[in-house]
Enzyme design. Structure first.
Site, PDB file in Angstrom:
ATOM      1  N   CYS A 114       0.616 -78.627   0.426  1.00 20.23           N
ATOM      2  CA  CYS A 114       0.743 -79.310   1.692  1.00 20.23           C
ATOM      3  C   CYS A 114       2.240 -79.556   1.837  1.00 20.23           C
ATOM      4  O   CYS A 114       2.717 -80.146   0.593  1.00 20.23           O
ATOM      5  CB  CYS A 114      -0.288 -80.350   1.617  1.00 20.23           C
ATOM      6  SG  CYS A 114       0.110 -81.175   3.084  1.00 20.23           S
ATOM      7  N   LEU A 115       2.686 -79.615   2.694  1.00 22.39           N
ATOM      8  CA  LEU A 115       4.238 -80.206   3.007  1.00 22.39           C
ATOM      9  C   LEU A 115       3.983 -81.562   2.712  1.00 22.39           C
ATOM     10  O   LEU A 115       5.331 -82.090   2.552  1.00 22.39           O
ATOM     11  CB  LEU A 115       4.577 -79.718   4.289  1.00 22.39           C
ATOM     12  CG  LEU A 115       4.883 -78.239   4.446  1.00 22.39           C
ATOM     13  CD1 LEU A 115       5.104 -77.878   6.051  1.00 22.39           C
ATOM     14  CD2 LEU A 115       5.910 -77.504   3.496  1.00 22.39           C
ATOM     15  N   HIS A 132      -7.550 -77.091   6.875  1.00 21.37           N
ATOM     16  CA  HIS A 132      -6.645 -78.021   6.189  1.00 21.37           C
ATOM     17  C   HIS A 132      -5.989 -78.850   7.233  1.00 21.37           C
ATOM     18  O   HIS A 132      -5.862 -80.143   7.095  1.00 21.37           O
ATOM     19  CB  HIS A 132      -5.688 -77.122   5.358  1.00 21.37           C
ATOM     20  CG  HIS A 132      -4.767 -78.114   4.785  1.00 21.37           C
ATOM     21  ND1 HIS A 132      -4.484 -78.093   3.247  1.00 21.37           N
ATOM     22  CD2 HIS A 132      -3.556 -78.394   5.052  1.00 21.37           C
ATOM     23  CE1 HIS A 132      -3.428 -78.759   3.170  1.00 21.37           C
ATOM     24  NE2 HIS A 132      -2.761 -78.935   4.284  1.00 21.37           N
ATOM     25  N   GLU A 133      -5.375 -78.239   8.334  1.00 26.15           N
ATOM     26  CA  GLU A 133      -4.649 -79.030   9.183  1.00 26.15           C
ATOM     27  C   GLU A 133      -5.390 -79.850  10.145  1.00 26.15           C
ATOM     28  O   GLU A 133      -5.061 -80.997  10.596  1.00 26.15           O
ATOM     29  CB  GLU A 133      -3.815 -78.006  10.196  1.00 26.15           C
ATOM     30  CG  GLU A 133      -2.760 -77.123   9.622  1.00 26.15           C
ATOM     31  CD  GLU A 133      -1.803 -77.771   8.727  1.00 26.15           C
ATOM     32  OE1 GLU A 133      -1.462 -79.004   8.843  1.00 26.15           O
ATOM     33  OE2 GLU A 133      -1.286 -77.289   7.459  1.00 26.15           O
ATOM     34  N   GLN A 183       1.842 -85.293  10.565  1.00 21.68           N
ATOM     35  CA  GLN A 183       2.829 -85.039   9.720  1.00 21.68           C
ATOM     36  C   GLN A 183       4.231 -85.391   9.654  1.00 21.68           C
ATOM     37  O   GLN A 183       5.216 -85.463   9.003  1.00 21.68           O
ATOM     38  CB  GLN A 183       2.725 -83.639   8.927  1.00 21.68           C
ATOM     39  CG  GLN A 183       1.481 -83.489   8.167  1.00 21.68           C
ATOM     40  CD  GLN A 183       1.275 -82.090   7.688  1.00 21.68           C
ATOM     41  OE1 GLN A 183       0.776 -81.320   8.296  1.00 21.68           O
ATOM     42  NE2 GLN A 183       1.510 -81.643   6.302  1.00 21.68           N
ATOM     43  N   HIS A 219      -5.849 -83.119   8.578  1.00 27.26           N
ATOM     44  CA  HIS A 219      -4.796 -84.056   8.655  1.00 27.26           C
ATOM     45  C   HIS A 219      -4.842 -84.945  10.051  1.00 27.26           C
ATOM     46  O   HIS A 219      -4.920 -86.183  10.103  1.00 27.26           O
ATOM     47  CB  HIS A 219      -3.576 -83.327   9.113  1.00 27.26           C
ATOM     48  CG  HIS A 219      -2.801 -83.014   7.654  1.00 27.26           C
ATOM     49  ND1 HIS A 219      -2.273 -83.939   6.715  1.00 27.26           N
ATOM     50  CD2 HIS A 219      -2.442 -81.685   7.151  1.00 27.26           C
ATOM     51  CE1 HIS A 219      -1.716 -83.294   5.736  1.00 27.26           C
ATOM     52  NE2 HIS A 219      -1.780 -81.858   5.961  1.00 27.26           N
ATOM     53  N   GLY A 257       1.715 -74.027   8.106  1.00 26.50           N
ATOM     54  CA  GLY A 257       0.808 -75.122   9.061  1.00 26.50           C
ATOM     55  C   GLY A 257       1.378 -76.425   9.051  1.00 26.50           C
ATOM     56  O   GLY A 257       1.886 -76.972   8.076  1.00 26.50           O
TER      57      GLY A 257
END
Length: 187
Positions: A113-114, A155-156, A51, A159, A46
């Site tokens: 997470c990235l 989660h996304e 991001q 962000h 994701g």
């Protein structure tokens, strides 16, 4: 398509609350293509637009679940021969997503997470949720989600509201995670 730089904590842009998408055009489609390419290159499932430095309410998800019917693919990494199970790609785009009805039941998942590389922690979230979003043409959709898809969308969407998964941790655990991240960068 292009691979974009993924912002990493503690970059202050990750704390920005993203603005709604109002224009559904080729620029939006190009951004989505870039986001998928960036996410796949980073081995993520994701990615939110913020991001990659774009503060708009847009996210992409592809859980890339293993295909149980496919033959394993032989692979050789640095002289280590093994096989990988092929995955089923199911790229999904969510524009202006909203959670309508999170369940009272919660479930804990180990998240990563990235934007917080190599840090993993258990996060408690609603086990199910109903989500409304628009597609790339501006058409509205609604779907009940559970399991990994529910975790990933929540989660996304965090962000998009300037929240990282480590913000759900205790102050001590969050501090430890950020210190570990700083040490890894310095090494």
């Amino acid at each position: 398509m292009a691979i974009r730089e993924i912002l990493e904590a503690p970059d202050p842009r990750l704390k920005v609350v993203s603005s709604p998408v109002e224009t559904f055009d080729d620029n939006l489609k190009t951004l989505v293509d870039d986001m998928f390419e960036t996410m796949y290159a980073a081995h993520g499932i994701g990615l939110a637009a913020i991001q990659v430095g774009e503060p708009i309410r847009l996210l992409v998800i592809d859980l890339q679940e293993e295909d149980p019917d496919a033959e394993p693919v032989p692979c050789d990494h640095d002289g280590h021969a093994h096989t990988h199970q092929p995955v089923i790609n199911d790229p999904r785009v969510f524009v202006n997503p909203e959670i309508l009805d999170p369940s009272d039941d919660t479930k804990s998942y180990q998240e990563g997470c990235l934007s917080v590389p190599d840090i993993y922690a258990d996060v408690e979230r609603p086990a199910k949720c109903r989500v409304r979003w628009q597609d790339l043409e501006g058409n509205e959709h609604e779907e009940d989600m559970d399991g990994m898809l529910a975790v990933c969308i929540q989660h996304e969407m965090d962000h998009l509201n300037g929240i990282l998964f480590i913000d759900h941790l205790s102050r001590l655990k969050r501090s430890m995670a950020l210190k570990k991240l700083q040490k890894a960068r310095a090494a």
